[in-house]
Design a protein around this motif. Structure first.
Motif, PDB file in Angstrom:
ATOM      1  N   SER A 141       0.858  -1.182   0.000  1.00  0.00           N
ATOM      2  CA  SER A 141       0.000   0.000   0.000  1.00  0.00           C
ATOM      3  C   SER A 141       0.895   1.233   0.000  1.00  0.00           C
ATOM      4  O   SER A 141       2.089   1.141   0.347  1.00  0.00           O
ATOM      5  N   PRO A 142       0.382   2.388  -0.380  1.00  0.00           N
ATOM      6  CA  PRO A 142       1.214   3.608  -0.324  1.00  0.00           C
ATOM      7  C   PRO A 142       1.787   3.851   1.070  1.00  0.00           C
ATOM      8  O   PRO A 142       2.955   4.246   1.201  1.00  0.00           O
ATOM      9  N   GLU A 143       1.013   3.582   2.096  1.00  0.00           N
ATOM     10  CA  GLU A 143       1.507   3.788   3.465  1.00  0.00           C
ATOM     11  C   GLU A 143       2.647   2.826   3.785  1.00  0.00           C
ATOM     12  O   GLU A 143       3.663   3.219   4.379  1.00  0.00           O
ATOM     13  N   GLN A 144       2.493   1.560   3.397  1.00  0.00           N
ATOM     14  CA  GLN A 144       3.565   0.593   3.625  1.00  0.00           C
ATOM     15  C   GLN A 144       4.829   0.992   2.883  1.00  0.00           C
ATOM     16  O   GLN A 144       5.936   0.893   3.410  1.00  0.00           O
ATOM     17  N   ALA A 145       4.664   1.435   1.640  1.00  0.00           N
ATOM     18  CA  ALA A 145       5.826   1.836   0.840  1.00  0.00           C
ATOM     19  C   ALA A 145       6.553   2.996   1.501  1.00  0.00           C
ATOM     20  O   ALA A 145       7.795   3.011   1.570  1.00  0.00           O
ATOM     21  N   ARG A 146       5.816   3.961   2.001  1.00  0.00           N
ATOM     22  CA  ARG A 146       6.446   5.108   2.674  1.00  0.00           C
ATOM     23  C   ARG A 146       7.157   4.658   3.949  1.00  0.00           C
ATOM     24  O   ARG A 146       8.277   5.103   4.247  1.00  0.00           O
ATOM     25  N   ASP A 147       6.509   3.782   4.708  1.00  0.00           N
ATOM     26  CA  ASP A 147       7.121   3.291   5.945  1.00  0.00           C
ATOM     27  C   ASP A 147       8.400   2.501   5.644  1.00  0.00           C
ATOM     28  O   ASP A 147       9.420   2.675   6.316  1.00  0.00           O
ATOM     29  N   PHE A 148       8.337   1.613   4.657  1.00  0.00           N
ATOM     30  CA  PHE A 148       9.511   0.805   4.294  1.00  0.00           C
ATOM     31  C   PHE A 148      10.643   1.699   3.798  1.00  0.00           C
ATOM     32  O   PHE A 148      11.814   1.450   4.092  1.00  0.00           O
ATOM     33  N   HIS A 149      10.281   2.722   3.034  1.00  0.00           N
ATOM     34  CA  HIS A 149      11.308   3.629   2.527  1.00  0.00           C
ATOM     35  C   HIS A 149      12.011   4.342   3.678  1.00  0.00           C
ATOM     36  O   HIS A 149      13.253   4.460   3.697  1.00  0.00           O
ATOM     37  N   ALA A 150      11.245   4.799   4.659  1.00  0.00           N
ATOM     38  CA  ALA A 150      11.833   5.483   5.812  1.00  0.00           C
ATOM     39  C   ALA A 150      12.763   4.549   6.584  1.00  0.00           C
ATOM     40  O   ALA A 150      13.863   4.938   7.000  1.00  0.00           O
ATOM     41  N   THR A 210      14.335   3.795  -3.944  1.00  0.00           N
ATOM     42  CA  THR A 210      13.310   4.817  -4.127  1.00  0.00           C
ATOM     43  C   THR A 210      12.467   4.539  -5.372  1.00  0.00           C
ATOM     44  O   THR A 210      11.237   4.694  -5.354  1.00  0.00           O
ATOM     45  N   ALA A 211      13.107   4.102  -6.454  1.00  0.00           N
ATOM     46  CA  ALA A 211      12.369   3.805  -7.679  1.00  0.00           C
ATOM     47  C   ALA A 211      11.407   2.640  -7.469  1.00  0.00           C
ATOM     48  O   ALA A 211      10.266   2.658  -7.949  1.00  0.00           O
ATOM     49  N   SER A 212      11.852   1.613  -6.734  1.00  0.00           N
ATOM     50  CA  SER A 212      10.991   0.445  -6.486  1.00  0.00           C
ATOM     51  C   SER A 212       9.800   0.813  -5.620  1.00  0.00           C
ATOM     52  O   SER A 212       8.655   0.462  -5.935  1.00  0.00           O
ATOM     53  N   LEU A 213      10.058   1.508  -4.533  1.00  0.00           N
ATOM     54  CA  LEU A 213       8.971   1.861  -3.624  1.00  0.00           C
ATOM     55  C   LEU A 213       8.121   2.999  -4.182  1.00  0.00           C
ATOM     56  O   LEU A 213       6.961   3.157  -3.793  1.00  0.00           O
ATOM     57  N   GLY A 214       8.697   3.776  -5.100  1.00  0.00           N
ATOM     58  CA  GLY A 214       7.937   4.849  -5.731  1.00  0.00           C
ATOM     59  C   GLY A 214       6.825   4.346  -6.636  1.00  0.00           C
ATOM     60  O   GLY A 214       5.928   5.109  -7.006  1.00  0.00           O
ATOM     61  N   ARG A 215       6.873   3.069  -6.982  1.00  0.00           N
ATOM     62  CA  ARG A 215       5.761   2.475  -7.742  1.00  0.00           C
ATOM     63  C   ARG A 215       4.483   2.524  -6.936  1.00  0.00           C
ATOM     64  O   ARG A 215       3.383   2.648  -7.504  1.00  0.00           O
ATOM     65  N   TRP A 216       4.603   2.408  -5.618  1.00  0.00           N
ATOM     66  CA  TRP A 216       3.430   2.361  -4.741  1.00  0.00           C
ATOM     67  C   TRP A 216       3.149   3.717  -4.084  1.00  0.00           C
ATOM     68  O   TRP A 216       2.006   3.982  -3.703  1.00  0.00           O
ATOM     69  N   PRO A 218       4.203   7.346  -5.336  1.00  0.00           N
ATOM     70  CA  PRO A 218       4.927   8.137  -6.340  1.00  0.00           C
ATOM     71  C   PRO A 218       5.605   9.391  -5.803  1.00  0.00           C
ATOM     72  O   PRO A 218       6.581   9.860  -6.401  1.00  0.00           O
ATOM     73  N   GLU A 219       5.152   9.927  -4.689  1.00  0.00           N
ATOM     74  CA  GLU A 219       5.780  11.142  -4.161  1.00  0.00           C
ATOM     75  C   GLU A 219       7.226  10.908  -3.737  1.00  0.00           C
ATOM     76  O   GLU A 219       8.029  11.839  -3.657  1.00  0.00           O
ATOM     77  N   LEU A 220       7.584   9.638  -3.494  1.00  0.00           N
ATOM     78  CA  LEU A 220       8.959   9.326  -3.116  1.00  0.00           C
ATOM     79  C   LEU A 220       9.932   9.624  -4.261  1.00  0.00           C
ATOM     80  O   LEU A 220      11.122   9.872  -4.027  1.00  0.00           O
ATOM     81  N   LEU A 221       9.420   9.615  -5.486  1.00  0.00           N
ATOM     82  CA  LEU A 221      10.288   9.830  -6.647  1.00  0.00           C
ATOM     83  C   LEU A 221      10.819  11.253  -6.720  1.00  0.00           C
ATOM     84  O   LEU A 221      11.743  11.538  -7.492  1.00  0.00           O
ATOM     85  N   ASP A 222      10.235  12.151  -5.949  1.00  0.00           N
ATOM     86  CA  ASP A 222      10.673  13.552  -5.949  1.00  0.00           C
ATOM     87  C   ASP A 222      11.606  13.857  -4.778  1.00  0.00           C
ATOM     88  O   ASP A 222      11.807  15.022  -4.428  1.00  0.00           O
ATOM     89  N   THR A 223      12.164  12.826  -4.143  1.00  0.00           N
ATOM     90  CA  THR A 223      13.053  13.041  -3.000  1.00  0.00           C
ATOM     91  C   THR A 223      14.512  12.834  -3.401  1.00  0.00           C
ATOM     92  O   THR A 223      14.807  12.209  -4.425  1.00  0.00           O
TER      93      THR A 223
END
Length: 285
Positions: A141-150, A210-216, A218-223
């Motif tokens: 989910s987008p929330e999981q992707a953001r959490d995993f990225h952090a 970032t590219a992998s998790l940005g699939r779920w 997308p705002e991560l792609l701008d970091t």
């Protein structure tokens, strides 16, 4: 299953009791699920250099330390002894990194020892006790992707604070356990201070994740987390608990190539004049 020859020595020494099944075979090693008493673990058997397909080994080995000057000279000359020492150093790199990173609080598999060229580690499992999937194999989910990225950015920072960069980090070198992502596969780990390509490798590691998790999400792609942490590292201001923003101001000033060339030419001419002066003085003597 038939016991691989590389693991028979561990059975003979009582390190493990049984080889249960192969787990995976990659470009650098083959991993097996093994039993040690009542514990299920994994054993990583490294492939010899002639069997490996991993490219650009020289780039990854830059900055790695060897035991002594004799070994360093032999490696530099690519003698038979030097190649053997280089192979030993390559295999030891992951073992040393794993213990160092574990002690620094990085989310890595628990190491249990290195025996006869085989690394024994904890088997990372999912919530049901099966081998954990790789990050690139799961839907988020987008929330999981953001959490995993952090979480993963924090692991990269902690590695960098240890002076290490994974060097080949992607969604396929991260396992998803019940408590979140765990980073694996460190044989190509590089020295952050001793490798000329360190910044490039760090940015690639961060950008891959970032590219992998940005699939779920997308705002991560701008970091710009990689650029931010490297700038802090270069300045000596990066700490394991440093709060990152993902915001980075790029230096868009054009390099003064003409000025650099002029300075180099002036230095060359000055050196030439000094040399001529020394030669003239020597003739006078």
């Amino acid at each position: 299953m038939k016991t691989p020859a590389a693991l028979q020595a561990l059975i003979d020494d009582g390190v493990i009791d049984e080889v249960l099944r192969p787990l995976k075979s990659g470009k650098e090693a083959a991993v097996y699920v093994v039993r040690s008493g009542d514990d299920i673990r994994c054993a990583k058997v490294y492939k010899d250099m002639a069997q490996r397909s991993f490219q650009q080994r020289v780039q990854y080995q830059e900055g790695r330390k060897v035991r002594g000057s004799r070994e360093a000279r032999a490696i530099g000359k690519a003698t038979k002894y030097g190649r053997k020492q280089q192979e030993t150093a390559w295999k030891n790199a992951e073992v040393d990194a794993l213990y160092l990173l574990r002690d620094a609080g990085v989310r890595v598999p628990e190491p249990y020892g290195y025996y006869h060229g085989v690394l024994v580690m904890a088997l990372v499992t999912d919530a049901d006790g099966f081998s954990a999937p790789r990050l690139g194999e799961v839907a988020l989910s987008p929330e999981q992707a953001r959490d995993f990225h952090a979480v993963l950015m924090r692991q990269v920072v902690r590695m960098l604070c240890c002076g290490l960069i994974h060097g080949d980090l992607s969604a396929y070198n991260v396992l998803v356990g019940p408590d979140g992502p765990i980073v694996i596969d460190f044989p190509q780990v590089v020295s952050a201070a001793g490798n000329n390509a360190a910044r490039q490798m760090l940015l690639r590691d961060v950008n891959n994740l970032t590219a992998s998790l940005g699939r779920w999400a997308p705002e991560l792609l701008d970091t710009w987390f990689g650029e931010e942490m490297w700038a802090l590292f270069e300045a000596g201001d990066l700490r394991p608990d440093t709060v990152l923003t993902g915001v980075f101001a790029h230096d868009e000033r054009r390099a003064d190539v003409a000025g650099v060339r002029e300075a180099i030419e002036e230095a060359r001419q000055e050196a030439l004049i000094r040399q001529q002066g020394r030669e003239a003085a020597a003739q006078d003597d």
